[in-house]
Design a protein around this motif. Structure first.
Motif, PDB file in Angstrom:
ATOM      1  N   CYS A  25      18.386   5.867  41.744  1.00  0.00           N
ATOM      2  CA  CYS A  25      18.774   4.813  40.819  1.00  0.00           C
ATOM      3  C   CYS A  25      19.340   5.418  39.549  1.00  0.00           C
ATOM      4  O   CYS A  25      19.103   6.586  39.233  1.00  0.00           O
ATOM      5  CB  CYS A  25      17.569   3.942  40.455  1.00  0.00           C
ATOM      6  SG  CYS A  25      16.779   3.168  41.879  1.00  0.00           S
ATOM      7  N   THR A  64      11.297   6.177  44.068  1.00  0.00           N
ATOM      8  CA  THR A  64      12.726   6.321  43.823  1.00  0.00           C
ATOM      9  C   THR A  64      12.932   7.444  42.816  1.00  0.00           C
ATOM     10  O   THR A  64      12.039   7.737  42.005  1.00  0.00           O
ATOM     11  CB  THR A  64      13.347   5.032  43.251  1.00  0.00           C
ATOM     12  OG1 THR A  64      12.728   4.744  41.994  1.00  0.00           O
ATOM     13  CG2 THR A  64      13.164   3.876  44.199  1.00  0.00           C
ATOM     14  N   VAL A 105      11.337   9.306  49.611  1.00  0.00           N
ATOM     15  CA  VAL A 105      12.357   8.840  48.672  1.00  0.00           C
ATOM     16  C   VAL A 105      13.102   7.647  49.274  1.00  0.00           C
ATOM     17  O   VAL A 105      13.757   7.776  50.304  1.00  0.00           O
ATOM     18  CB  VAL A 105      13.344   9.971  48.326  1.00  0.00           C
ATOM     19  CG1 VAL A 105      14.452   9.444  47.403  1.00  0.00           C
ATOM     20  CG2 VAL A 105      12.614  11.137  47.662  1.00  0.00           C
ATOM     21  N   LYS A 106      13.003   6.499  48.613  1.00  0.00           N
ATOM     22  CA  LYS A 106      13.629   5.281  49.115  1.00  0.00           C
ATOM     23  C   LYS A 106      15.015   5.031  48.530  1.00  0.00           C
ATOM     24  O   LYS A 106      15.839   4.353  49.145  1.00  0.00           O
ATOM     25  CB  LYS A 106      12.733   4.068  48.816  1.00  0.00           C
ATOM     26  CG  LYS A 106      11.371   4.136  49.501  1.00  0.00           C
ATOM     27  CD  LYS A 106      11.528   4.266  51.007  1.00  0.00           C
ATOM     28  CE  LYS A 106      10.178   4.356  51.705  1.00  0.00           C
ATOM     29  NZ  LYS A 106      10.305   4.562  53.164  1.00  0.00           N
ATOM     30  N   ALA A 107      15.265   5.575  47.334  1.00  0.00           N
ATOM     31  CA  ALA A 107      16.572   5.324  46.709  1.00  0.00           C
ATOM     32  C   ALA A 107      16.772   6.245  45.515  1.00  0.00           C
ATOM     33  O   ALA A 107      15.808   6.799  44.971  1.00  0.00           O
ATOM     34  CB  ALA A 107      16.670   3.872  46.251  1.00  0.00           C
ATOM     35  N   ASN A 128       5.708   6.094  48.579  1.00  0.00           N
ATOM     36  CA  ASN A 128       7.164   6.206  48.470  1.00  0.00           C
ATOM     37  C   ASN A 128       7.546   6.100  47.002  1.00  0.00           C
ATOM     38  O   ASN A 128       6.755   5.662  46.172  1.00  0.00           O
ATOM     39  CB  ASN A 128       7.897   5.153  49.309  1.00  0.00           C
ATOM     40  CG  ASN A 128       7.422   3.748  48.998  1.00  0.00           C
ATOM     41  OD1 ASN A 128       7.695   3.219  47.928  1.00  0.00           O
ATOM     42  ND2 ASN A 128       6.710   3.139  49.952  1.00  0.00           N
ATOM     43  N   TRP A 134      15.076   8.302  39.674  1.00  0.00           N
ATOM     44  CA  TRP A 134      15.932   7.619  38.730  1.00  0.00           C
ATOM     45  C   TRP A 134      16.886   8.614  38.088  1.00  0.00           C
ATOM     46  O   TRP A 134      16.741   9.027  36.957  1.00  0.00           O
ATOM     47  CB  TRP A 134      15.104   6.909  37.659  1.00  0.00           C
ATOM     48  CG  TRP A 134      15.842   5.770  37.023  1.00  0.00           C
ATOM     49  CD1 TRP A 134      17.123   5.767  36.612  1.00  0.00           C
ATOM     50  CD2 TRP A 134      15.340   4.459  36.776  1.00  0.00           C
ATOM     51  NE1 TRP A 134      17.470   4.547  36.105  1.00  0.00           N
ATOM     52  CE2 TRP A 134      16.397   3.716  36.186  1.00  0.00           C
ATOM     53  CE3 TRP A 134      14.110   3.837  36.990  1.00  0.00           C
ATOM     54  CZ2 TRP A 134      16.247   2.387  35.796  1.00  0.00           C
ATOM     55  CZ3 TRP A 134      13.957   2.528  36.598  1.00  0.00           C
ATOM     56  CH2 TRP A 134      15.016   1.802  36.019  1.00  0.00           C
TER      57      TRP A 134
END
Length: 359
Positions: A315, A288, A311-313, A286, A290
């Motif tokens: 940022c 993120t 994709v977890k987040a 996994n 950015w």
């Protein structure tokens, strides 16, 4: 009379694509000139040409001025120029040969050029050097270029060797030029997914012939195809290395007619995303993204369904950008004023392992 096949016509119009290898001669102690066995030269300068007559005098004079003491040849393929490029090159033959640089010139006269990849492959196929020095007809090599890159390539046989550059006109593509010249040796590898393309740029390439043959031919798709980036990625897939002589060895010209302008941003973007997924994201469980703005969302949309699920987040370091809900490009020395770098350093993350630059 039957009409000719276009491919056949192009082949018929090419001039002496595989000439016999030149014979070196040597003098015995009696002064008698003796023929020796067929031999390669040390370095072939590979120069595709298309309507470059206005730059060729400077380019060719710089080749004459090289301080390399090994054997050299200049291999030129004219890709259907409509100006007097071929005539200009032939006009330099005597000076080049007086400098003991053999000259091989050929080309085709089809109605349309076949593209840079095609011309490079042809120039290489008619050459016989153990090492290949790629030279764009609109650029100028500094006197020590071949000597220093040859020395580096002997030590790195399976690598693409580059160098630092001076951009002309001065100030053009300032950010890009700074990026070319300041990447560390480590970043030559870790930043291959960035928007700038090859970290070792094509006009500075120097490599062994055996490595070129290992990687394979340049793509011959023609106008709009980034043959340099495709070859660059394929070289990395084959386990090739990257290295740069940390001296300015090339005057790299910027002008509106440069072939690089024919390649669209979307074409480059797709190649980069595909290579990123192949080399990096396929190895991560996994991650993120950015960038909470337009570019981050664009990257997400281009990912495969499998990688989208990883994709977890999203940022970002810019609170204002997050609050706005959209991304606005702003020119600056670095896109986050150093905040991103500070965050990464505080977390002790390593480039190429824990994160990679895409844009």
């Amino acid at each position: 009379m039957s009409s000719e096949d276009p491919e056949q016509r192009d082949r018929m119009s090419e001039v002496d694509m595989n000439p016999p290898k030149r014979l070196r001669t040597a003098e015995s102690h009696t002064g008698t000139e003796l023929e020796v066995e067929k031999s390669t030269v040390d370095v072939s300068i590979i120069m595709p040409v298309y309507n470059a007559s206005c730059w060729l005098d400077e380019c060719l004079q710089a080749i004459v001025d090289q301080d390399f003491t090994g054997s050299m040849e200049l291999s030129v393929f004219d890709d259907a120029s409509t100006d007097d490029s071929r005539k200009v090159v032939e006009g330099w033959r005597e000076k080049l040969e007086a400098r003991l640089i053999s000259v091989v010139v050929s080309g085709h006269c089809s109605p349309k050029p076949r593209g840079v990849g095609f011309a490079k492959n042809k120039a290489i196929s008619q050459s016989c050097g153990q090492y290949l020095c790629f030279q764009d007809a609109d650029d100028i090599m500094l006197p020590q270029r071949i000597r220093l890159q040859y020395d580096a390539c002997v030590l790195h046989q399976n690598s693409l060797i580059g160098c630092r550059v001076q951009r002309v006109p001065e100030g053009s593509t300032e950010r890009y030029t700074r990026w070319i010249n300041t990447l560390s040796q480590h970043q030559l590898i870790t930043q291959v997914y960035t928007s700038h393309g090859p970290t070792v740029i094509m006009p500075t390439w120097f490599c062994s012939r055996k490595w070129y043959l290992k990687v394979g031919l340049f793509d011959e798709g023609g106008k709009g195809v980034p043959e340099d980036l495709l070859f660059f990625y394929q070289s990395l897939r084959q386990g090739g290395g990257l290295s740069r002589v940390d001296e300015c060895l090339l005057v790299y010209r910027y002008h509106e007619k440069a072939t690089t302008h024919s390649v669209t941003e979307e074409t480059i973007w797709k190649l980069r995303v595909d290579f990123l997924q192949e080399r990096v994201l396929s190895q991560w469980e996994n991650f993120t993204i950015w960038n909470a703005g337009k570019q981050g969302r664009k990257l997400y949309r281009c990912l495969s369904p499998i990688n989208q699920k990883k994709v977890k987040a999203f940022c970002d370091v810019d609170e204002n950008k997050i609050q706005k809900g959209f991304y606005t490009y702003e020119e600056s020395k670095d896109m986050t004023g150093g905040i991103l770098e500070e965050n990464l350093n505080s977390l002790q993350l390593k480039e190429g392992i824990d994160f990679c630059h895409f844009n």
